[in-house]
Design an enzyme around this catalytic site. Structure first.
Site, PDB file in Angstrom:
ATOM      1  N   CYS A 239       1.631  15.858 -14.733  1.00  0.00           N
ATOM      2  CA  CYS A 239       1.298  14.745 -15.626  1.00  0.00           C
ATOM      3  C   CYS A 239       0.515  15.224 -16.842  1.00  0.00           C
ATOM      4  O   CYS A 239       0.763  14.782 -17.954  1.00  0.00           O
ATOM      5  CB  CYS A 239       0.415  13.722 -14.916  1.00  0.00           C
ATOM      6  SG  CYS A 239       0.908  13.342 -13.270  1.00  0.00           S
ATOM      7  N   ASP A 240      -0.447  16.081 -16.615  1.00  0.00           N
ATOM      8  CA  ASP A 240      -1.450  16.315 -17.648  1.00  0.00           C
ATOM      9  C   ASP A 240      -1.461  17.733 -18.232  1.00  0.00           C
ATOM     10  O   ASP A 240      -2.159  17.986 -19.206  1.00  0.00           O
ATOM     11  CB  ASP A 240      -2.849  16.000 -17.085  1.00  0.00           C
ATOM     12  CG  ASP A 240      -2.953  14.545 -16.648  1.00  0.00           C
ATOM     13  OD1 ASP A 240      -2.263  13.703 -17.258  1.00  0.00           O
ATOM     14  OD2 ASP A 240      -3.693  14.250 -15.708  1.00  0.00           O
TER      15      ASP A 240
ATOM     16  N   CYS B  68      -2.999  16.105 -11.066  1.00  0.00           N
ATOM     17  CA  CYS B  68      -1.543  16.147 -11.273  1.00  0.00           C
ATOM     18  C   CYS B  68      -1.195  17.021 -12.473  1.00  0.00           C
ATOM     19  O   CYS B  68      -1.287  16.579 -13.622  1.00  0.00           O
ATOM     20  CB  CYS B  68      -1.003  14.728 -11.483  1.00  0.00           C
ATOM     21  SG  CYS B  68       0.770  14.705 -11.770  1.00  0.00           S
TER      22      CYS B  68
END
Ligand code: FAD
Length: 441
Positions: free
Chosen positions: A233-234, A230
């Site tokens: 997200c990261d 993801c």
């Protein structure tokens, strides 16, 4: 505050899995302290230290014990251990919890649309959230092609709006994962992984699909330590690094484009010559290539990720062969194996349909596990091979896999289920009417 354990969640901005973790605790009525690490170096360092070097958010702690990221938290939730740690486990031995007319598996776009329609048809659906509440769309911060939002809308916001809408029409949303559906009995017996059991007259399978991984050396060890599925997200954790995106579809193109905000250079490794992605995404990537922010490595595959949990990803091993699919040609002298320095790797290689809970039923699936439904024209398009079980969204549709197509199928499934339930009711009441007559004979 009640005598519940102390729950702490480290979060960051633009982090869908952080929202999921918060939603999970909210849905259980559990209070928590949230520490946003975005722009707060001290908090970030504190998180990394407490989380044994992990640099991904969220990181969840219960009474000072490291639970971990979203995957760890949701895995504990699946087995019921999370509720035990929170002191809210249901110790009752009653097996059957409740009978429902309709159970919907999944709170992605398909499941929630089905819930809105089923609620309006007075079928009072119970919607089971699964291990990814809100579904895949919660992983994107920018949905630009869902009709009705000319400025675009965030995935989590769209999903939350749909949840509200479904609840307004009488849908109940429940945290849990369906382990099995027993179609040898009517009503169906639906068992959750925490042991709760429901019966249902009809079931809509809207359980979507999950991100695929490669099963290569280094993957398990480094997932969450520089390797991720993801980017939204990261990505921000690896600011200034060179990053590798693996894949050639829409998700890979979107993730690569997004990562240019943080990366020194984004490299895309794709195993073939041509991308599968929509022209829109290929064009956007091409613009970034021209600006020097993305480099494309065609006919190239990732075979190993190197690094450590302490230091993150160090470098990767790639193979390349201009005929494409190089891992199928490892013995070909023209296959070139080489090491490549990157600080983070993002896998965007497609999805596997979530259908394990239907494996012992008569529902038919194709070779990859996608549900087979009747399709075609007219009513009953979402019927599976088992009367009373319907399929909708990405768990059926391996081709379009869009929010709006999932919504369309969700509405069809709810309408098909409504017709099925009405037929069932009619059949039950004629049987009841016929009974006294039989007794008179
Ligand atoms: C990063 C990313 C960006 C995207 N961007 C866009 C976009 O901009 N526009 C667009 O149209 N599409 C986009 N998509 C695609 C879109 O998200 C999907 O097509 C859509 O979410 C499919 O919805 P669904 O309800 O069928 O399945 P999903 O969203 O996959 O939801 C499945 C649901 O089923 C639940 N579930 C799974 N197993 C079980 C079980 N055993 N028991 C109970 N529940 C279960 C899951 O927890 C989840 O809630 C994107 C996808 C990704 C990954």
């Amino acid at each position: 505050m009640s005598d519940q354990p102390r729950v702490e969640i480290y979060t960051k901005e633009d982090c869908p899995y952080c929202e999921k973790a918060k939603d999970l605790f909210d849905s259980k009525g559990i209070e928590y302290e949230e520490y946003n690490v975005t722009g707060d170096d001290d908090r970030f360092e504190e998180m990394v230290e407490r989380a044994n070097g992990r640099k991904t958010a969220p990181e969840v702690f219960i009474d000072d014990e490291l639970i971990g990221g979203w995957d760890d938290t949701s895995a504990l939730n699946e087995t019921g251990e999370l509720d035990e740690k929170l002191g809210i486990a249901d110790d009752s031995d009653d097996e059957i919890v409740e009978h429902r007319k309709l159970i919907i598996a999944g709170t992605g776009i398909a499941g929630l649309t089905a819930a809105i329609y089923a609620g309006r048809a007075n079928n009072e659906p119970l919607v089971i959230e699964g291990d990814e509440p809100g579904g895949q769309l919660t992983l994107t911060t920018d949905v630009a092609n869902y009709p009705g939002f000319p400025e675009g809308i965030g995935g989590p916001e769209l999903v939350n709006n749909m949840k509200e809408q479904a609840k307004q029409f009488g849908a109940d949303l429940k945290n849990g994962i369906i382990e099995s559906v027993d179609d040898s009995q009517r009503p169906f017996r639906v068992e959750l992984t925490n042991g709760d059991v429901y019966t249902a007259d009809a079931v809509i399978a809207a359980s979507g699909a999950s991100a695929r991984t490669l099963d290569i050396p280094g993957e398990d060890e480094l997932m969450g330590y520089g390797l991720s599925t993801c980017a939204t997200c990261d990505g921000a954790f690896f600011r200034g690094e060179d990053m590798l995106v693996v894949g050639g579809g829409d998700a890979a193109m979107e993730e690569a484009t997004f990562l240019t905000k943080f990366a020194d250079t984004v490299y895309i490794a794709h195993r073939r010559e041509e991308f599968r992605a929509e022209d829109y995404w290929v064009d956007r990537v091409q613009e970034k290539v021209e600006e020097g922010e993305i480099e494309i490595m065609k006919n190239t595959e990732l075979i190993e990720v190197h690094g450590s949990q302490e230091e993150g990803v160090d470098y990767v091993t790639l193979v390349e062969n201009e005929k494409g699919h190089p891992t199928d040609r490892l013995d070909d002298p023209e296959t070139n194996e080489f090491e490549f320095d990157v600080g983070a790797v993002f896998l965007a290689i497609g999805h596997t349909p979530n259908t394990e809970y239907l494996e012992d039923t008569g529902v038919e699936m194709d070779d990859e596990g996608y549900l087979e439904t009747q399709g075609g024209d007219g009513g009953g398009q979402t019927e599976t091979a088992v009367p009373g079980i319907f399929g909708a969204g990405d768990v059926v549709d391996y081709h379009y896999q869009q929010a709006v197509t999932a919504a369309g199928m969700g509405s069809k499934a709810a309408l098909d289920a409504d017709e099925y339930l009405e037929d069932l009711e009619r059949a039950d009441s004629s049987a009841e009417e016929a009974e006294p007559a039989a007794a008179d004979d």
